[in-house]
Design an enzyme around this catalytic site. Structure first.
Site, PDB file in Angstrom:
ATOM      1  N   THR A  65       0.810  -1.225   0.000  1.00  0.00           N
ATOM      2  CA  THR A  65       0.000   0.000   0.000  1.00  0.00           C
ATOM      3  C   THR A  65       0.838   1.267   0.000  1.00  0.00           C
ATOM      4  OG1 THR A  65      -0.067   0.120   2.413  1.00  0.00           O
ATOM      5  CG2 THR A  65      -1.852  -1.118   1.316  1.00  0.00           C
ATOM      6  N   HIS A  96       7.642  22.140  -1.208  1.00  0.00           N
ATOM      7  CA  HIS A  96       7.363  22.707   0.112  1.00  0.00           C
ATOM      8  C   HIS A  96       7.940  21.908   1.278  1.00  0.00           C
ATOM      9  CE1 HIS A  96       3.647  25.196  -1.323  1.00  0.00           C
ATOM     10  NE2 HIS A  96       4.758  25.492  -1.983  1.00  0.00           N
ATOM     11  N   HIS A 131       9.307  28.021   3.359  1.00  0.00           N
ATOM     12  CA  HIS A 131       9.171  26.582   3.603  1.00  0.00           C
ATOM     13  C   HIS A 131      10.380  26.010   4.337  1.00  0.00           C
ATOM     14  CE1 HIS A 131       5.677  26.806   1.118  1.00  0.00           C
ATOM     15  NE2 HIS A 131       6.399  27.345   0.144  1.00  0.00           N
TER      16      HIS A 131
END
Length: 144
Positions: A65, A96, A131
Site C-alpha cells: 500500500t 514545500h 518553507h
C-alpha cells in the site's frame, strides 16, 4: 544516485521503476527485495541509510500500500518520506517539504502513473524561502 527498495508487495512496481530510472539515465542502487517475502521496515531502514549517509540523493520505497514503508521510513532521523499517488502531492512534497523519499503502493497505483510521479519528484527542486523554516521545525521534532 537514487536508492530504491521494496517488500514483496512492491516487487513488480520496483522492476518497472528501475527500467524507468535506466531510461532516464539515473544512477541507482537496488537494495531489494528480489521477490522473496521480506519485512518492509528492514527495507526502509536499508534504503534510508543510503540517503542519511549521503550515498544517495533521494530514494524510492514500495510496499503493498505504501503506508507501512512510509511510516517506517519516517522513523529514521533525517528522512522526510511521502506516500504519493497524485501529481500535486509528488510535486509539492518536493517544493514545500523537501521530501527525500517517495513511497508508492505496489498494489494501489498503476505503473504509468508511478513513473510520472517519480519523474516529477526527481526533477522538482525545493523552493526554500518560508518553507525552509517549516522543514527545519519538522526535523527538530526528531529530537523530542
Amino acid at each position: 544516485m537514487i536508492a530504491i527498495g521494496c517488500d514483496h508487495g512492491g516487487y513488480q512496481l520496483k522492476l518497472e521503476l528501475i527500467d524507468f530510472l535506466k531510461e532516464k539515465g539515473y544512477e541507482y542502487i537496488d537494495l531489494g527485495c528480489n521477490g522473496e517475502t521480506v519485512d518492509y521496515p528492514d527495507i526502509a531502514e536499508k534504503v534510508c541509510k543510503e540517503v542519511v549517509e549521503k550515498r544517495a540523493d533521494k530514494a524510492v520505497l514500495i510496499c503493498g500500500t505504501g503506508i507501512g514503508i512510509s511510516m517506517a521510513a519516517n522513523k529514521i532521523k533525517g528522512i522526510r518520506a511521502a506516500l504519493c499517488s497524485d501529481y500535486f502531492s509528488a510535486k509539492y512534497t518536493r517544493l514545500h517539504n523537501d521530501a527525500n523519499v517517495i513511497c508508492f503502493g505496489g498494489r494501489t497505483i498503476g505503473y504509468g502513473l508511478a513513473k510520472e510521479l517519480l519523474d516529477i519528484f526527481l526533477v522538482t527542486e525545493f523552493e526554500g524561502g518560508r518553507h525552509a523554516a517549516r522543514v527545519e521545525k519538522i526535523m527538530k521534532l526528531e529530537d523530542k
